[in-house]
Design a protein around this motif. Structure first.
Motif, short mmCIF file in Angstrom:
data_model
loop_
_atom_site.label_atom_id
_atom_site.label_comp_id
_atom_site.label_asym_id
_atom_site.label_seq_id
_atom_site.Cartn_x
_atom_site.Cartn_y
_atom_site.Cartn_z
N THR A 47 2.22 -18.29 5.30
CA THR A 47 3.35 -18.71 6.12
C THR A 47 4.63 -18.02 5.66
OG1 THR A 47 2.35 -20.86 6.56
CG2 THR A 47 4.72 -20.68 6.88
N THR A 48 4.82 -17.93 4.36
CA THR A 48 6.01 -17.25 3.82
C THR A 48 6.01 -15.78 4.22
OG1 THR A 48 6.07 -18.76 1.93
CG2 THR A 48 7.29 -16.68 1.72
N LEU A 49 4.88 -15.11 4.09
CA LEU A 49 4.80 -13.70 4.46
C LEU A 49 5.04 -13.51 5.95
CD1 LEU A 49 1.79 -12.43 2.30
CD2 LEU A 49 4.23 -12.44 1.75
N ARG A 50 4.56 -14.41 6.75
CA ARG A 50 4.78 -14.32 8.20
C ARG A 50 6.26 -14.51 8.55
NH1 ARG A 50 0.59 -14.18 11.62
NH2 ARG A 50 -1.51 -14.30 10.74
N MET A 51 6.94 -15.37 7.82
CA MET A 51 8.38 -15.51 8.04
C MET A 51 9.10 -14.24 7.62
SD MET A 51 9.37 -19.48 7.14
CE MET A 51 8.49 -19.61 5.57
N LEU A 52 8.68 -13.65 6.51
CA LEU A 52 9.28 -12.41 6.04
C LEU A 52 9.12 -11.29 7.07
CD1 LEU A 52 10.60 -10.83 3.66
CD2 LEU A 52 8.28 -10.40 2.83
N GLY A 81 5.47 -1.71 5.05
CA GLY A 81 4.06 -1.65 5.42
C GLY A 81 3.43 -2.98 5.10
N ALA A 82 2.75 -3.59 6.07
CA ALA A 82 2.19 -4.93 5.87
C ALA A 82 0.73 -4.97 6.29
CB ALA A 82 2.98 -5.97 6.67
N ALA A 83 -0.05 -5.68 5.52
CA ALA A 83 -1.46 -5.92 5.86
C ALA A 83 -1.74 -7.38 5.58
CB ALA A 83 -2.37 -5.02 5.04
N LEU A 84 -1.87 -8.16 6.65
CA LEU A 84 -2.15 -9.58 6.51
C LEU A 84 -3.65 -9.81 6.53
CD1 LEU A 84 0.59 -11.26 8.73
CD2 LEU A 84 0.67 -10.61 6.33
N GLU A 85 -4.07 -10.88 5.87
CA GLU A 85 -5.49 -11.17 5.72
C GLU A 85 -6.17 -11.30 7.08
OE1 GLU A 85 -8.31 -14.32 3.29
OE2 GLU A 85 -6.31 -14.90 3.90
N ALA A 86 -5.46 -11.84 8.06
CA ALA A 86 -6.06 -12.09 9.36
C ALA A 86 -5.97 -10.88 10.29
CB ALA A 86 -5.39 -13.29 10.02
N LEU A 156 1.16 -7.17 1.10
CA LEU A 156 -0.30 -7.20 1.26
C LEU A 156 -0.82 -8.61 1.00
CD1 LEU A 156 -1.10 -3.93 -0.74
CD2 LEU A 156 -0.58 -4.15 1.71
N ASP A 157 -1.52 -9.15 1.97
CA ASP A 157 -2.05 -10.51 1.88
C ASP A 157 -3.53 -10.45 1.51
OD1 ASP A 157 -2.24 -13.24 2.00
OD2 ASP A 157 -2.22 -13.37 4.18
#
Length: 298
Positions: A47-52, A81-86, A156-157
């Protein structure tokens, strides 16, 4: 305004109805270092990373890159650059085609596609449909997507999830190299053991709140020193140690004395004429300290 490579989370709260997934969370992530963002599943990391990344709007506070919200960055993919787990990919597209779409949308030179595929070890499989990829290969493609714009910040998640031992060793080396180039690297995980060989700093949250922030070595400061000791005559040993002023508790394998070195315990037993069968120092260790911080020892 600070460097956009500096991640700034300032008193961020996110409520879903009556539930506070994140509660007044504040921290900074500096460039040139690998920072582990840690906490058990459900702690509020994603949730924090998604807000970021502007995917979720905070109820209160703000999460920015040097004071600039993700949506206001001039060239987001070149900056972050972002890579979320989902993260998901169209199963019918190849890795090369997926990156080509991203490159076109962000005006990134096509030469970066092959360079990035090579960097993450997917060149051999670049034209294979993603639907046939293993979880580890999908993780590599997610990382390639994050690296495509050659960004100064990486978020990176759970990047190690699904990787084999060789892949884990590879990504640890890659993260260290990227931070060595002056990039900001933020890596989330629910296990300290997954990232402790690659991170410089740790930010630990539990139940949506900050419980520890500092260098990896700072976790060792919370280690609880204890000594496990035993003797054929355990009752005589317990009496001798108590008489010496030590705090003694019974355990299955013997007696535990907290806050002293093994040498002190041995001297007290020797002075009382009690022969020992067991004497060794114990320390909680980083993982145990982490579990204690997040409440996992309860």
């Amino acid at each position: 305004m600070t460097d956009v490579r500096t991640i700034e989370v300032e008193a961020v709260t996110k409520r879903f109805g009556a539930v506070a997934a994140v509660n007044s969370l504040s921290f900074q992530v500096a460039p040139g270092r690998v920072t582990g963002f840690l906490g058990p599943n459900g702690a509020g990391k994603t949730t924090t990373l998604r807000m970021l990344l502007g995917l979720v709007r905070p109820t209160e506070g703000r999460a920015t890159f040097g004071g600039v919200a993700y949506a206001d960055l001039d060239s987001p993919l070149r900056t972050v650059g972002a890579a979320l787990e989902a993260a998901s990919f169209h199963p019918g597209r190849s890795a090369r085609n997926h990156l080509a779409i991203l490159a076109t949308a962000s005006r990134i030179p096509r030469a970066r596609i092959d360079a990035t595929l090579d960097l993450v070890g997917l060149s051999e499989f670049a034209d294979r449909r993603v639907g046939g990829y293993s979880l580890g290969m999908r993780q590599r493609l997610g990382l390639a997507s994050a690296l495509l714009g050659d960004p100064g910040v990486l978020v990176l998640d759970e990047p190690i999830n699904g990787l084999d031992p060789e892949g884990i060793k590879w990504i640890r080396s890659l993260l260290r190299a990227l931070a060595g180039e002056g990039r900001t690297v933020l890596v989330s995980s629910h296990l300290l053991s997954e990232v402790q060989q690659s991170v410089d700093d740790v930010i630990i949250i539990a139940r949506g709140e900050l419980v520890h922030e500092g260098t990896l070595s700072s976790l060792s400061a919370g280690d609880s020193l204890s000594v496990l000791v035993d003797a054929p005559d355990r009752a005589a040993l317990a009496a001798a140690l108590s008489a010496a002023g030590f705090t003694v508790t019974a355990a299955r394998a013997g007696l535990v004395v907290v806050g002293v070195e093994a040498e002190e315990v041995g001297r007290a037993a020797f002075a009382a004429g009690v022969p020992l069968s067991t004497l060794h120092r114990q320390s909680s260790g980083l993982e145990e300290t982490f579990l204690h911080l997040v409440g996992g020892d309860r």
